[in-house]
Design an enzyme around this catalytic site. Structure first.
Site, PDB file in Angstrom:
ATOM      1  CG  HIS A   1      33.559  43.008  39.710  1.00 12.57           C
ATOM      2  ND1 HIS A   1      34.020  41.658  39.791  1.00 12.57           N
ATOM      3  CD2 HIS A   1      32.543  43.108  38.335  1.00 12.57           C
ATOM      4  CE1 HIS A   1      33.167  41.130  39.199  1.00 12.57           C
ATOM      5  NE2 HIS A   1      32.757  41.202  38.860  1.00 12.57           N
TER       6      HIS A   1
ATOM      7  CG  ASP B   1      32.872  46.775  38.503  1.00 15.64           C
ATOM      8  OD1 ASP B   1      32.473  45.376  38.354  1.00 15.64           O
ATOM      9  OD2 ASP B   1      33.492  47.111  39.358  1.00 15.64           O
TER      10      ASP B   1
END
Ligand SMILES: *[C@@H]1O[C@H](CO)[C@@H](O)[C@H](O)[C@H]1NC(C)=O
Ligand SMILES: *[C@@H]1O[C@H](CO)[C@@H](O)[C@H](O)[C@H]1NC(C)=O
Ligand SMILES: *[C@@H]1O[C@H](CO)[C@@H](O)[C@H](O)[C@H]1NC(C)=O
Ligand SMILES: *[C@@H]1O[C@H](CO)[C@@H](O)[C@H](O)[C@H]1NC(C)=O
Ligand SMILES: *[C@@H]1O[C@H](CO)[C@@H](O)[C@H](O)[C@H]1NC(C)=O
Ligand SMILES: *[C@@H]1O[C@H](CO)[C@@H](O)[C@H](O)[C@H]1NC(C)=O
Ligand SMILES: *[C@@H]1O[C@H](CO)[C@@H](O)[C@H](O)[C@H]1NC(C)=O
Ligand SMILES: *[C@@H]1O[C@H](CO)[C@@H](O)[C@H](O)[C@H]1NC(C)=O
Ligand SMILES: *[C@@H]1O[C@H](CO)[C@@H](O)[C@H](O)[C@H]1NC(C)=O
Ligand SMILES: *[C@@H]1O[C@H](CO)[C@@H](O)[C@H](O)[C@H]1NC(C)=O
Ligand SMILES: *[C@@H]1O[C@H](CO)[C@@H](O)[C@H](O)[C@H]1NC(C)=O
Ligand SMILES: CC(=O)N[C@H]1CO[C@H](CO)[C@@H](O)[C@@H]1O
Length: 763
Positions: free
Chosen positions: A7, A271
């Site tokens: 992500h 992330d």
């Protein structure tokens, strides 16, 4: 299981804010902004109880235990026991699991402009997380917001409009938290494209997003205020840099902007490939890291405490912030099931398929409809129907496909597309394609149905020699089927996903398909499902294209939702969440190919740019027709809290989401909408505000919307409640939100370019 590029999101850069600059750490760099909850700088509001419980839990712990918490480990000791969070990907449904639901993607969901449905979907997704034993959703994407139309993750995101994104994410966060799981919001901040978000694993060429202070506040930070106000307790920092510094080590961004300005009380986590430093990430504001790649260990963090690189007060704050969300969503009293394996049969879907189909139908926008001469929509028991395009039916294998589109530059999916790639790719338990649902309709209506589920099928290779021997007198070719059908349904898509941006905003192969069919069929209806804005210029003005429906990616019930709209069981009420341009070059920004990405268009993304430059879009932001018609009444605007508007600058205490008075409701705008057509339907009335010159705002900005269901002939009253922040601009010199003096215009209408009535007010 996730790929290393999994992500990312956002990093703001930094103009030192007046608020943040006053609190600097004494124990480390004097320039480091600190945002320790224990300092009492933040009114905890709805998080007060959770904060007290988190403090009490952490108080007796020693550093070994605190470090275990922040590095995502579990422990049981004399003092306490703690289980690391189970977080997993999937804003619109769990990735990888069997027996879970694949919901419409966020771009489709947002096209409903229906607050209740947004909350309902996020709540249902949250329930499936809970059911599988996962308690943190790597969820809603406010970054990318939508600066770059080619952005690969636009299908996971809400919309480039910060106001709409803010209202939507607030519903989503509330919906998800109330399922008893922690709604993680991604990615902080200015993560607007996939290209160069990683650079072969090295960090040196990860791009840097550079936005000016005003753009940062008025566009990219804006919806985060709504998310935090509504209880977002987990924020994921992003892969790219902001102003040259990695987002997850960016003190100005995480402590300055997110914690000190937006009043974020929970934990920041990285992330998967976004943490690049150890102590400076911690002192910057990173609180909790399941993905520290060895940068945080018991040994390293203890050493940091010992030598002063990591202040003790900071570790305490990290532990409290990490634990607080657990109490906030009630995980302390909930009976979270044990985490199940990906493949175990634990069916958590309930009746979510009904909601999925409803959202899909309500999300499609009717862009064009010419129903004279019996053409267009809705369909009424056509005798002969033909389906064209790979997007009409299943791919050769499925329903799930390669998880990553990273590096493939895939722009078209050769099969019915219902999900994006990467973390937006929920695990489909099944997929209803248009081919399935329209065949069923044909059976019910005694229609005849033909298909060519290939975008480039060549009639010469199909064997015209069979001719009449085909048994129907019509050989399988685009032109033969098209010229013999009452209605020709052409299906096209645009595909993208995490890890790769789109390389085009239209596709010649698909556009040629539409033009070929329309060349022989005077009732050609085009169904478009997109990952982001898709241009329609090649055929949109062709009179034989009688109708176009356009939407995001619809999840497992896609075909049913599309058929519901085509046949009029659902009267379309979706509205565009982005502008559809006539030319790619009409958009203000495209993929940045260099290490420094300057957001030189400033606040002028999407319709703000088209309005500023007076560029005629093909279809404006907010556009969407209905099978009925709506007539708007007079618009009135009334100041409802003149006390609040008495001061130019926001003055309230810092609370969740920002200074408290920014959320005061100060103006009410009212109108009426009448259903002046022959069918029941729903309209999304939209409020656009034009500011006095002092505020230096775009021509108009969305500041309200209400979706109303109106039976034929009836009139609904519509009321928009305008908050102080909705009439504020970011004053860079004052480092605060200001209300300009002068005359404001409140325009209400059916799209950003279809204002039906105005009212003015002088403040
Ligand atoms: C990045 O730098 C610009 C220019 O100095 C500044 O206006 C902006 O606020 C900075 N952004 C952040 C997140 O600090
Ligand atoms: C912290 O407490 C645990 C158990 O309560 C103990 O095992 C551990 O040795 C302690 N660590 C330190 C550094 O005191
Ligand atoms: C202190 O500031 C320097 C230079 O800005 C930076 O390199 C260092 O990482 C900072 N240290 C901490 C503990 O934040
Ligand atoms: C298409 O052409 C046929 C034959 O000329 C005509 O009957 C029909 O009304 C036309 N349909 C539309 C939608 O124009
Ligand atoms: C479509 O049909 C053509 C032949 O007409 C074939 O070459 C092509 O591979 C087919 N496309 C797909 C995606 O199957
Ligand atoms: C529209 O369809 C008719 C057949 O119904 C065809 O003759 C005509 O050329 C088509 N027009 C266009 C602009 O494609
Ligand atoms: C960014 O990506 C482009 C296209 O992939 C590439 O040519 C360029 O070298 C990359 N830039 C950096 C700084 O990595
Ligand atoms: C009006 O605004 C003032 C100042 O922010 C605030 O204290 C008050 O609660 C508001 N009144 C209402 C009714 O919202
Ligand atoms: C309108 O009413 C119908 C029927 O009650 C319902 O299914 C639909 O969800 C409603 N739509 C909106 C926008 O409220
Ligand atoms: C606006 O409409 C709302 C809801 O119908 C109503 O309560 C309010 O009194 C109206 N305000 C004005 C100023 O007309
Ligand atoms: C509303 O005001 C805008 C300018 O602010 C103007 O362009 C538009 O024509 C007005 N619309 C109506 C319906 O009065
Ligand atoms: C602006 C701000 O939040 N200042 C805070 C700094 O920290 C002290 C306590 O250490 C607070 O009293 C201030 O309110």
């Amino acid at each position: 299981m996730r790929a290393p590029w999994a992500h990312s999101l956002l990093a703001l850069s930094v103009a030192t804010s007046a608020l943040a600059a006053t609190n600097t750490s004494s124990s480390s760099n004097s320039s480091t902004i600190t945002a320790y909850l224990a300092d009492g700088y933040l009114d905890m509001g709805i998080a007060s109880d959770a904060y007290e419980k988190a403090k009490a839990f952490v108080a007796p712990l020693n550093n070994t235990e605190k470090i275990a918490i922040v590095m995502a480990s579990s422990f049981t000791s004399d003092n306490a026991s703690w289980s690391a969070y189970a977080n997993t990907d999937g804003v619109d449904g769990l990735n990888f699991y069997y027996f879970v639901s694949a919901f419409p993607m966020t771009n489709a969901l947002t096209q409903t402009w229906n607050r209740d449905l947004i909350a309902a979907q996020f709540n249902a997704v949250g329930a499936e997380y809970f059911g599988t034993g996962n308690n943190v959703v790597d969820g809603a994407l406010l970054g990318p917001l939508g600066r770059v139309p080619e952005g690969g993750r636009q299908n996971e995101a809400f919309t480039p409009d910060p106001f709409l994104a803010g209202i939507a994410v607030a519903e989503g966060v509330t919906g998800q938290n109330s399922a008893g799981v922690i709604a993680g919001v991604r990615h902080f901040l200015l993560y607007e494209q996939e290209t160069n978000r990683t650079a072969g694993g090295g960090d040196s060429s990860v791009y840097s997003s550079n936005a000016d202070d005003r753009t940062l506040h008025e566009v990219y930070m804006w919806p985060w205020g709504d998310a935090i106000k509504s209880g977002a307790m987990a924020v994921m920092c992003a892969m790219p840099r902001v102003n040259g510094t990695h987002s997850c080590s960016n003190n100005e961004l995480l402590s300055g902007k997110l914690k000190m300005e937006l009043g974020f009380p929970g934990f920041v986590y990285p992330d998967e490939s976004a943490q690049f430093t150890s102590y400076s990430a911690a002192t910057a504001g990173l609180d909790y890291s399941p993905y520290s790649n060895g940068l945080w260990t018991q040994a390293s963090l203890s050493a940091g405490i010992a030598n002063g690189s990591l202040p003790q007060a900071r570790l305490d704050d990290m532990a409290i912030r990490a634990v607080l969300p657990h109490y906030f969503v009630g995980l302390d009293t909930a009976d979270l099931p044990a985490k199940t394996s990906y493949t175990a049969f634990r069916d958590v879907r309930g009746n979510h398929s009904t909601l999925i189909r409803q959202i899909g139908g309500e999300s499609m926008a009717l862009l064009k409809n010419n129903n004279s001469n019996g053409g267009g929509l809705p369909l009424n028991k056509p005798h002969t129907i033909s389906l064209f395009g790979a997007h009409a039916g299943p791919a050769v294998s499925g329903p799930n496909y390669a998880w990553s589109v990273g590096g493939t530059g895939a722009d078209v999916f050769q099969g019915h597309l219902a999900l994006g790639g990467g973390s937006g790719e929920t695990s489909l338990p099944y997929l209803v394609t248009p081919f399935n649902s329209l065949t069923q309709r044909a059976i019910e209506d005694n229609s005849m149905i033909w298909w060519i589920m290939n975008n480039t099928f060549s009639s010469s290779s199909s064997g015209n020699s069979f001719g009449l021997a085909s048994g129907t007198g019509v050989a399988p070719s685009f032109t033969e089927y098209a010229s013999n059908s009452d209605v020709c349904l052409v299906f096209i898509n645009s595909w993208s996903g995490e890890g790769s941006d789109r390389s085009e905003l239209y596709n010649t192969e698909q556009d040629d398909l539409v033009s070929t069919v329309a060349g022989s069929c005077n009732n050609t209806v085009v169904v478009v499902n997109v990952s982001g804005p898709r241009l329609l210029e090649a055929w949109i003005e062709n009179d034989n294209v009688t109708a176009v429906i356009y939407g995001g990616l619809l999840g497992q019930e896609s075909g049913n939702a599309i058929a519901d709209v085509l046949y009029g069981d659902v009267n379309p009420s979706g509205k565009l969440i982005h502008t559809i341009a006539k030319n790619t070059s009409d958009y203000p920004a495209s993929v940045c190919e260099t290490a420094e990405c300057d957001f030189s268009e400033g606040v002028y993304i999407d319709y703000r740019w088209f309005d500023k430059q007076a560029i005629e879009p093909r279809f404006p932001f907010g556009h969407g027709l209905s099978y009925t018609t709506f007539t708007y009444g007079t618009v009135t605007a009334t100041i409802t809290n003149s006390t609040a508007l008495g001061s130019k600058y926001a003055t309230g205490q810092l609370g969740l989401g920002g200074l408290a008075d920014l959320f005061d409701e100060v103006i009410t705008v009212n109108t009426t909408v009448q259903n002046s057509g022959a069918l029941d339907g729903a309209e999304v009335a939209q409020l656009y505000v034009s500011f006095p010159d002092e505020a230096a705002q775009p021509v108009r900005v969305l500041r309200g919307f209400e979706k109303v269901n109106i039976t034929t002939g009836a009139t609904s009253s519509v009321s928009f409640s305008v908050r102080r922040r909705d009439v504020s601009y970011w004053d860079v010199a004052a480092q605060n939100w200001a209300v300009a003096s002068g005359t404001y215009t409140f325009g209400v209408g059916s799209s950003s370019r279809d204002i039906r009535g105005n009212a003015t007010l002088t403040i």
